[in-house]
Design a protein around this motif. Structure first.
Motif: not given
Length: 191
Positions: A167-186
């Motif tokens: 969802n983050t990658q689709i909406l914002f196309a920001d790989s940095g933000l997507t990676k941050q989302t994954a790290e928060i999940l982890i």
């Protein structure tokens, strides 16, 4: 004498899968499929059935690909929490590379209206939850999981979190933000 197929069944199935992935089920027409697969309509029907049957086969193919991806990612570590981290990072890399996910797209487009699709998606989700739960239970046993969260509930949360990565990658196309989302999940695993 029966005629041999003049095309590679699996190759065309992947082509159809990718078309459904790009356009969605409802926006993909039989003409789109005939044109993209570059086979005639009768061959398409004989090999794959109607559009819905072809979609189900395409989705099953995608689900198998995701099963393999999760399994390979989990094998990268014998430590259960590291295995979970590898799975999440693998999904993150896919989200950044592919931008979307046929599975996730199908949940939002068809799961409420198509019982066959819903059943396939539910079965696969439960399989992913079971995998995460097994790893979390192993982590609890070896003492690396410090959280008091119930492993099954945490496994549900983690699988739901995989959708948020896409969802983050689709909406914002920001790989940095997507990676941050994954790290928060982890990081949520032991918080």
């Amino acid at each position: 004498m029966p005629r041999n197929k003049e095309f590679d069944y699996d190759e065309k199935l992947v082509t159809a899968r990718n078309l459904f992935w790009k356009k969605g089920y409802n926006a993909t027409t039989m003409n789109d499929l005939v044109d993209t697969l570059a086979i005639n309509r009768s061959s398409l029907y004989l090999a794959y059935g109607n559009k819905h049957e072809l979609f189900l086969k395409s989705l099953a193919n995608y689900i198998q690909q995701k099963d393999n991806q999760y399994s390979e990612a989990a094998k990268k570590s014998k430590k259960p929490l590291e295995a979970i981290r590898h799975i999440i990072l693998s999904v993150t890399a896919s989200a950044i590379q592919d931008t979307s996910c046929l599975f996730t797209n199908s949940v939002f487009e068809m799961a409420t209206t198509d019982t066959q699709v819903s059943g396939m998606l539910r079965k696969q989700t439960i399989k992913a939850i079971d995998l995460f739960e097994q790893l979390l239970n192993q982590a609890k046993e070896d003492g690396s999981l410090k959280s008091s969260k119930e492993p099954r509930a945490l496994a549900h949360f983690l699988v739901s979190g995989l959708v948020s990565i896409y969802n983050t990658q689709i909406l914002f196309a920001d790989s940095g933000l997507t990676k941050q989302t994954a790290e928060i999940l982890i990081s949520s695993i032991n918080s």
